[in-house]
Structure formats: C-alpha cells, structure tokens
Design a protein around this motif. Structure first.
Motif, PDB file in Angstrom:
ATOM      1  N   VAL A  27     -18.165 -26.267  54.888  1.00 15.73           N
ATOM      2  CA  VAL A  27     -18.500 -25.736  56.212  1.00 15.73           C
ATOM      3  C   VAL A  27     -19.963 -26.055  56.477  1.00 15.73           C
ATOM      4  CG1 VAL A  27     -18.595 -23.695  57.680  1.00 15.73           C
ATOM      5  CG2 VAL A  27     -16.793 -23.899  55.943  1.00 15.73           C
ATOM      6  N   LEU A  28     -20.234 -26.564  57.694  1.00 19.45           N
ATOM      7  CA  LEU A  28     -21.611 -26.932  58.063  1.00 19.45           C
ATOM      8  C   LEU A  28     -22.075 -25.996  59.175  1.00 19.45           C
ATOM      9  CD1 LEU A  28     -21.159 -30.837  58.193  1.00 19.45           C
ATOM     10  CD2 LEU A  28     -21.919 -29.413  56.257  1.00 19.45           C
ATOM     11  N   GLY A  83     -11.455 -40.310  55.378  1.00 24.96           N
ATOM     12  CA  GLY A  83     -10.397 -39.370  54.995  1.00 24.96           C
ATOM     13  C   GLY A  83     -10.680 -37.930  55.344  1.00 24.96           C
ATOM     14  N   GLU A  84     -11.873 -37.636  55.904  1.00 26.80           N
ATOM     15  CA  GLU A  84     -12.215 -36.262  56.260  1.00 26.80           C
ATOM     16  C   GLU A  84     -12.017 -36.015  57.751  1.00 26.80           C
ATOM     17  OE1 GLU A  84     -15.607 -35.222  52.870  1.00 26.80           O
ATOM     18  OE2 GLU A  84     -16.229 -35.730  54.926  1.00 26.80           O
ATOM     19  N   LEU A  85     -11.793 -34.750  58.101  1.00 27.57           N
ATOM     20  CA  LEU A  85     -11.621 -34.312  59.486  1.00 27.57           C
ATOM     21  C   LEU A  85     -12.707 -33.295  59.814  1.00 27.57           C
ATOM     22  CD1 LEU A  85      -7.798 -33.549  59.251  1.00 27.57           C
ATOM     23  CD2 LEU A  85      -8.786 -35.591  60.274  1.00 27.57           C
ATOM     24  N   ALA A  86     -13.237 -33.359  61.015  1.00 25.47           N
ATOM     25  CA  ALA A  86     -14.241 -32.385  61.460  1.00 25.47           C
ATOM     26  C   ALA A  86     -13.668 -31.562  62.600  1.00 25.47           C
ATOM     27  CB  ALA A  86     -15.514 -33.092  61.902  1.00 25.47           C
ATOM     28  N   ILE A  87     -13.716 -30.244  62.469  1.00 29.91           N
ATOM     29  CA  ILE A  87     -13.280 -29.308  63.504  1.00 29.91           C
ATOM     30  C   ILE A  87     -14.512 -28.535  63.956  1.00 29.91           C
ATOM     31  CG2 ILE A  87     -11.781 -27.343  64.017  1.00 29.91           C
ATOM     32  CD1 ILE A  87      -9.931 -28.337  61.794  1.00 29.91           C
ATOM     33  N   MET A  95     -12.624 -30.911  56.634  1.00 30.00           N
ATOM     34  CA  MET A  95     -11.418 -30.804  55.822  1.00 30.00           C
ATOM     35  C   MET A  95     -10.936 -32.211  55.468  1.00 30.00           C
ATOM     36  SD  MET A  95      -9.498 -27.662  57.766  1.00 30.00           S
ATOM     37  CE  MET A  95      -8.935 -26.894  56.252  1.00 30.00           C
ATOM     38  N   ARG A  96     -10.163 -32.299  54.422  1.00 25.00           N
ATOM     39  CA  ARG A  96      -9.634 -33.589  53.983  1.00 25.00           C
ATOM     40  C   ARG A  96      -8.110 -33.530  53.964  1.00 25.00           C
ATOM     41  NH1 ARG A  96     -11.433 -38.090  51.450  1.00 25.00           N
ATOM     42  NH2 ARG A  96     -13.524 -37.204  51.215  1.00 25.00           N
ATOM     43  N   ASP A  97      -7.500 -34.521  54.634  1.00 27.91           N
ATOM     44  CA  ASP A  97      -6.041 -34.576  54.711  1.00 27.91           C
ATOM     45  C   ASP A  97      -5.482 -35.363  53.529  1.00 27.91           C
ATOM     46  OD1 ASP A  97      -3.573 -34.078  55.710  1.00 27.91           O
ATOM     47  OD2 ASP A  97      -3.883 -35.077  57.635  1.00 27.91           O
TER      48      ASP A  97
END
Length: 650
Positions: free
Chosen positions: A337-338, A430-434, A448-450
C-alpha cells in the motif's frame, strides 16, 4: 383428476381425435358399422379444413410451411377410401404439439430449474432499533413482502434454509451460505459482517439480518433468470434453415406421389405416399436439439442466450481474450500500500475495502479480503454508487473524527477528476494499481499482483484441437505485463494498452471468423457486444458484460470456454443429423409406398415412428448420461468466485 383436466385444456384436439377414433370403433361393433368411415373421415376433413385456414394465412404472409403436405395427405386419404389412415395423420398433427411440448420440457430441464429457484418473497425488518441494526434476529418485528418491493438499504431477515432474496450486505456477525446454484461450489461458504452476499444463496442453520444492496431487478440471481428467459425464447439459424426445407421437401413428396399415381393409375397410391411424408423432423427436431444444447450448457454454469450462438460456436475460428480476470484469476494478492501524507496504510486499505464491497467488478473481493487479513473492519456506507468502467463512490458513515467521508476507488483518470493531486504509482510488470481518494484528497494506491489461471494452458491447447486457428490478447494493461503471460500460454499476438474503443476496432478486423471474445468486467462490455460471440467470464450475472455477452459463464473457470465450443459443435451436428435422418427415412418409406408395398394405414403408423426417432435423436443434445452424472457431482466444480470490482489496469 386435476392432471386430466389440465391435459384436456392443453391438448383438446388430441382428445377429440381419440374420441373420434373411439366413436368409429364403437360403430364398427354395431349394426351401424357403415357410418364409421363417415364419422372418422368427416372428422379428419374438418381438421384438414382447420389446418388449411392456418396454412393459407401463412402463405399470405409469405411463409410456405409444411401444413400443405399434411392437409393434402388427409384429404387424399379420405377421398380414396382410407379414412383410418387419414385419422392417424390427424393424430400426428394434433399429437405433435404434445410430443414437442414433452421434448421441449425435457431439453429445457436445467434452464427451467434455474427459473423455479428464483426468490419470490422477502422478509422485511420493521423494527429498525438497536437490536436489528446490530444484526440480531431475535424478537424482530417483520413482514412478508414480494421481492420486488425491497428497496436498497432496507433490513431483511433471512431465516434458516431460506434464499437470500436480493443482493445484500451481511449485518449479523457471521453466517454460512450454500452458493452452489451460483458458483458450482459444493462446500458451504462462511461470510462475516460487511460482506456482500448474492441473491439465490441459501442461508445456513441460523437466521441472519442483512441490508439490501440492490433491488431485485439488479440482483444476481434475478439477472440470471432474465438471461435464461431470453435464451429459452430464442430461435437458432439452423432452426430457420430447417423451416426452409419445407418447400423442397413438400415438392419432392408431391412429385413422388404424383409419379406413383401416374405410373400405377391408382389414386390410392398417391395417398399412400403422402401419409408417410412426415414433416415432424423438420418441425420439431432442430428446436429440440438447440434447447437441449442450451440446457446442457446451463448444467455447467453457462447461460447461452440464443440458439444462434450455439451455431456460431460450432464454427468458431478465432479467439480474443482480455487479461485481468480472464486469462488471470482476477483475484490478485496484496503486494503493498502506498499511502499519501496524512493517511496510514491501514486507513487507505480500510476506506478502499469499505467502498469496494458495493462494487460488481472482479477485483473488489481481493481488496476486501486484503483488508480483513489485516484485521481492518469495514465501515458502513450511507450511500454507494458504481460508475461503469471507472470505479465506485461510497459515502462512509464514519471516517476521521467520526465525520462522514466520500471515498472514491478506481482508475487513475477518474479518481484524479476529484483529487487533482493524484500521481500514477510506479508498478512492476504483472502488478495492478487501484487508486483511492477521500473527499477531495488523494489518499494513496493499493498495489496488487494477479496470477495466471492454472487451467489456462490446457484451455488454449483444447481450443486449438477444436479448430481455433488464431488467438490474441486484447488488454488495457501495459505490454511489459501482458507479453510474458501471452508467451507462456502460446497466445499468438498481444494488443496492449487498449481503450474500449481500441478493443472494438481490433476485434472487428480479426480474421478468420467467427470470433469469440472472452472478457470479464464492465470495461469489456462494448467489445463483447461487437464480437461474433461474446463470452462473459465470471460475469456474476448483474454486470454490463453479462448483458452484452452472448454467453454468460456463472462459474469462475476458464475451462468452461472449450466446453462451450464443444457443446456448440455437438448441438449443430445432432440437429442436422436428426433432420436428415427423418428426411431420409421418410423418403425411403415414400419410395416403398410408391411401389405399392406399404398400405396407407401401416404407413401412417410408421410415420409416427419416424417422428419419435427424430425427436429422440434430437434429445441427444442434452448430453450423455455419464456427463449428466458428473455434472451433478459439485465437488468437481470450480471454486467459488469472489465478489468483483473496478480494474484500473485492464
């Protein structure tokens, strides 16, 4: 007695035909036996006249049907002195409706089972006091209401063993639900306070209190029911093709009958040929086969919206895939978490999860699960609203210092409209940012990583064996993330960083056709609608993807895709086999009758046998018995998909 009355009202002409036959047989046993042919023949001609009226109406509309063949056969049989043969043909016409009704109900068994299980009633909590709000089901004042009367935010009491009437948030501390009708998962699922539960789930051994999160029409199971009704009412291309066989088949039958009469000089030969020119394989076989195929698909959690989709599946040559939630699981694990200044990691995660519980996208469940793993309780929302393709907005009842706050979670461009200070987070392949905003402040990003689905490699190999020549990945994610996954699975080409309009353009240009597009979330709805076949992967019923797709996969497993293609191929093959089997047998019997070796009465009964052969052949589309037994073993079904949310990266 009730069943007899129901049958009489449903099929009056069948019983009238049987009554006419009984009256004729009784007359044969009396001195007035000479009247029997007149009674039987007169009734047959009356039915022929009735059918002729309908035939003329169809001809005036430009539809040349098969009624002309049956009407001609009845009339000819009576005129040449074969009234009993005419009566058997009448029985075929009137009994055909009963046969078709049985076959359709048999082939639609799995579809109608879904309709019967739809929630109809709900228990609304009237006492909005502390006990009800806290989730206590004891001594709570309630009222029974139709499920359509439930409004978002109302408290509901769900008794032990009862269906959850609408999508709702669990208010009680803990509950256990059977979600097998939604997900195929045979094991009970534990839910905690604040989690979303879909309509159609069956409550466990304890009464629980829930808060409605959607009205009935927007809830998952009701959406499934709507899709099923749409599917059951469709008509396939091959069924319309069967209709077109009517003219050549009628012409061939009349030609054979006319030649037999001309060569033999006996008009009885004309009637003998026509009574075996059965139209039932054309009228019934194809619709029954396609309904059977849709029912077979429903057994595996696939709602096929139309018979024409099965016909397209049988010829599919190209396949395009979204990435997140399709090729990958869509249930990524939390990497980090950033948070921005003024927010802690736990606060950002808590705000995001409290809003995401009201989202329908495939990633929401992962955010909620991550918050719970860190022990962060979900905050109650005063209001929540999802914006298709962008994210979710929620007004949370308590925030810093107890004040209500507006939380937005979703794509960076959409969140930036309300929090201009937002800056894209640095992510690895490979990472996702929400992204998360609280009121007008950028609160931070959740990384997160899928993961690639375990079954993905086998699925692509199976598609190749089924004749799919070209595969491509069309994703909104960056090339650095998409290309390694595509290479690992043997996907031929990758189109990365695509907007919805880009996906539509790319898919529309792909050859060879037909093309099936496999996607999951709200942002895939346009391309699913644009493809020859749209396959909504794990759509959970109520998303825009399921509304725009041709096939909705209710279970979260990519292995359903080659199964759908296989069912399409089997269904079309069986439909055409049944049609041509009936036609070939009829033509063979007509030729036998043309040479005088098949009396009219015997031919009429053989005609009934041909009808049964065609119908039973079409019912094979339901699937082999061994497959039906395996599908009943829910322990082999894919695991329960998690609730879903807006994906910023794909």
């Amino acid at each position: 007695m009730k069943r007899v009355r129901a049958a009489l009202s449903a099929y009056p002409l069948v019983f009238a035909t049987l009554a006419a036959a009984a009256a004729g047989l009784v007359l044969l046993a009396t001195p007035a036996r000479a009247a029997a042919p007149w009674v039987v023949g007169g009734y047959a001609l009356a039915i022929a006249a009735w059918e002729a009226v309908g035939m003329i109406r169809q001809l005036l509309r430009g539809h040349a049907g098969l009624d002309i063949l049956a009407v001609t056969a009845i009339t000819a049989a009576v005129l040449v002195g074969e009234p009993w043969a005419a009566l058997v043909v009448v029985l075929m016409l009137t009994g055909g409706a009963a046969l078709e009704d049985y076959a359709e109900h048999r082939s639609k068994r799995e579809l109608t089972a879904l309709l019967r299980k739809a929630p109809q009633r709900a228990t609304r909590v009237l006492e909005h006091g502390a006990a009800a709000a806290a989730g206590s089901a004891a001594e709570t004042a309630t009222e029974e209401v139709p499920v359509d009367a439930i409004a978002v935010g109302e408290l509901l009491l769900v008794r032990p063993g009862a269906l959850v009437p609408v999508d709702a948030i669990l208010v009680s501390d803990h509950a256990v639900f059977d979600e097998s009708s939604l997900t195929g998962e045979s094991l009970p699922v534990d839910r905690a306070a604040g989690e979303r539960v879909s309509s159609g789930a069956v409550n466990g051994a304890s009464a629980v209190v829930m808060r409605a999160a959607a009205v009935a029409s927007d809830s998952e199971y009701q959406q499934i029911v709507r899709l099923v009704e749409q599917a059951a009412g469709s008509k396939a291309t091959v069924v319309r093709l069967a209709d077109r066989y009517a003219v050549p088949f009628t012409a061939l039958s009349l030609l054979i009958a006319g030649i037999a009469w001309a060569v033999s000089g006996d008009p009885v030969r004309f009637a003998e040929v026509l009574v075996v020119a059965t139209p039932c394989p054309l009228l019934i076989a194809a619709p029954v086969a396609f309904l059977g195929g849709m029912s077979r698909a429903a057994r595996f959690g696939l709602i096929v919206k139309g018979g024409g989709t099965l016909e397209q599946l049988s010829r599919v040559r190209s396949a395009a895939f979204d990435k997140t939630g399709t090729v990958t699981t869509g249930r990524p694990v939390l990497e980090r978490v950033l948070p921005q200044s003024g927010f802690s990691e736990d606060e950002v995660l808590q705000f995001a999860a409290s809003a995401e519980v009201y989202s329908s996208h495939v990633l929401a469940g992962s955010v909620v699960a991550a918050a719970k793993q860190r022990g962060r309780a979900l905050l109650e929302a005063q209001h929540a609203e999802e914006t298709a393709t962008n994210g979710v907005t929620a007004v949370l009842a308590s925030g810093p210092e107890g004040a209500a706050v507006t939380v937005r979670v979703g794509k960076p461009a959409w969140v930036r409209e309300h929090a201009p200070a937002l800056a894209p987070a640095a992510v690895q392949p490979g990472e996702l940012a929400i992204y998360v905003a609280v009121d007008e402040r950028y609160a931070g990003a959740i990384i997160m990583r899928d993961r690639v689905r375990e079954e993905a490699a086998d699925v692509f190999a199976a598609l190749q064996r089924l004749g799919v020549e070209r595969t491509l990945m069309v994703t909104g994610d960056v090339a650095a993330t998409a290309e390694p996954i595509a290479a690992r699975l043997g996907i031929g080409e990758v189109h990365a960083e695509c907007r919805p309009s880009d996906k539509v353009r790319i898919v529309s240009e792909v050859q060879p056709r037909p093309l099936i597009m496999v996607g999951d979330g709200l942002n895939d709805a346009p391309v699913l609608a644009a493809a020859d076949i749209g396959f909504a992967m794990g759509a959970r019923g109520a998303t825009a993807a399921s509304e725009s797709a041709d096939i909705v996969n209710r279970y979260d497993s990519l292995s359903a895709l080659p199964r759908a293609v296989r069912i399409g191929k089997d269904t079309v093959r069986i439909a055409l086999q049944s049609i041509w089997l009936g036609i070939l047998i009829s033509v063979a019997l007509m030729l036998v009758a043309a040479f005088g070796f098949l009396p009219a009465l015997a031919g009429a009964w053989l005609q009934e046998l041909v009808d049964l052969v065609a119908i039973l052949g079409a019912l094979r589309a339901i699937g082999p018995r061994a497959e039906r037994a395996r599908s009943g073993d829910r322990s082999a079904s894919p695991s329960s998909p998690t609730p879903s949310a807006p994906a910023p990266a794909a």
